[in-house]
Design an enzyme around this catalytic site. Structure first.
Site, PDB file in Angstrom:
ATOM      1  N   CYS A  47      -0.824  27.205  -9.273  1.00 33.02           N
ATOM      2  CA  CYS A  47      -0.664  25.711  -8.968  1.00 33.02           C
ATOM      3  C   CYS A  47       0.200  25.372  -7.939  1.00 33.02           C
ATOM      4  CB  CYS A  47       0.009  25.223 -10.207  1.00 33.02           C
ATOM      5  SG  CYS A  47       0.642  23.632 -10.071  1.00 33.02           S
ATOM      6  N   GLU A  48      -0.455  24.372  -6.852  1.00 36.59           N
ATOM      7  CA  GLU A  48       0.413  24.159  -5.761  1.00 36.59           C
ATOM      8  C   GLU A  48       1.775  23.464  -5.930  1.00 36.59           C
ATOM      9  OE1 GLU A  48      -1.609  20.132  -3.765  1.00 36.59           O
ATOM     10  OE2 GLU A  48      -2.664  22.148  -3.659  1.00 36.59           O
TER      11      GLU A  48
ATOM     12  N   GLN B  74      -6.956  22.413  -9.540  1.00 38.81           N
ATOM     13  CA  GLN B  74      -8.290  23.001  -9.937  1.00 38.81           C
ATOM     14  C   GLN B  74      -9.414  22.012  -9.377  1.00 38.81           C
ATOM     15  OE1 GLN B  74      -8.528  23.596 -14.314  1.00 38.81           O
ATOM     16  NE2 GLN B  74     -10.675  23.153 -14.412  1.00 38.81           N
TER      17      GLN B  74
ATOM     18  N   HIS C 146      -3.427  25.978 -17.444  1.00 38.73           N
ATOM     19  CA  HIS C 146      -2.535  26.068 -16.497  1.00 38.73           C
ATOM     20  C   HIS C 146      -1.124  26.188 -17.091  1.00 38.73           C
ATOM     21  CE1 HIS C 146      -5.026  23.568 -13.315  1.00 38.73           C
ATOM     22  NE2 HIS C 146      -5.844  23.858 -14.475  1.00 38.73           N
TER      23      HIS C 146
ATOM     24  N   CYS D 288       1.642  25.748 -15.805  1.00 39.81           N
ATOM     25  CA  CYS D 288       2.725  24.704 -15.379  1.00 39.81           C
ATOM     26  C   CYS D 288       2.736  23.773 -16.702  1.00 39.81           C
ATOM     27  CB  CYS D 288       2.399  23.974 -14.128  1.00 39.81           C
ATOM     28  SG  CYS D 288       0.646  23.347 -13.892  1.00 39.81           S
TER      29      CYS D 288
END
Length: 205
Positions: free
Chosen positions: A94-95, A135, A163, A165
């Site tokens: 995840c960015e 995504q 995810h 996160c």
């Protein structure tokens, strides 16, 4: 950094990246910030290990999908129906929080006189997966890379992923899955083709 992540260019060798030592020093700072001692025995080699792991986990920045997809095959025996590669596993990050995204991609295209080697499709997933990602962006980028290079009659991409996160922090909802799709060409304009793609996903074991 945002422009790099969104546009996903392959970075040149002389891109001004920090040195190995600078990367390792940054890990030491994070270890101290987390409350641990980088000089204790168990953490002495951790900065080097983390830098090496990151080089592998984010290796997609050094690769271009166009290079992977460059070779196509025109001897298809007249075949012009859906080519579907299902359940391609991938790991990304995840960015926003730099924690893992774990999922699988389903990719189909309608040939227009030429086809791709099947391994090329999986490699494209890896290239975009091994970058800081959302995504939604990853789904669109895979579809665009195949569409631009192969110029098929249509491309369909579906990604389903968990995810970390969302599972490890914040709301901490383990097991929830995010589903994204992108359609181009006939898959976008012809509902019957999109429906066939969905039917093949459900029925193809």
């Amino acid at each position: 950094m945002d422009a790099i992540v969104k546009n996903f260019p392959a970075l040149p060798a002389t891109d001004g990246r920090p040195s190995q030592k600078e990367a390792e020093d940054a890990v030491r700072v994070l270890l101290r910030w987390a409350g641990d001692d980088p000089q204790r025995e168990g953490l002495l080699d951790t900065p080097a290990r983390v830098a090496k792991a990151y080089k592998e986990l984010f290796s997609g920045y050094d690769l271009a999908a166009e290079d992977v997809l460059g070779r196509t095959f025109e001897e298809v025996g007249g075949y012009d129906d859906i080519v579907l590669v299902k359940d391609i596993p991938f790991f990304s990050h995840c960015e926003h929080h730099m924690v893992p995204i774990i999922g699988k991609a389903h990719i189909a295209y309608l040939p227009n006189g030429k086809v791709l080697g099947l391994s090329k499709i999986a490699r494209v997933v890896d290239i975009y997966g091994r970058r800081l990602q959302t995504q939604e962006t990853m789904t669109a980028q895979i579809a665009k890379a195949i569409d631009d290079t192969l110029q098929p009659r249509g491309v369909a991409v579906m990604i389903e992923a968990e995810h970390m996160c969302m599972a490890m922090r914040g709301v901490q909802k383990q097991g929830s899955t995010t589903l994204t799709t992108t359609f181009t060409g006939a898959f976008k304009t012809e509902p019957a083709e999109q429906a066939r793609f969905m039917t093949m996903l459900r029925g193809f074991k």
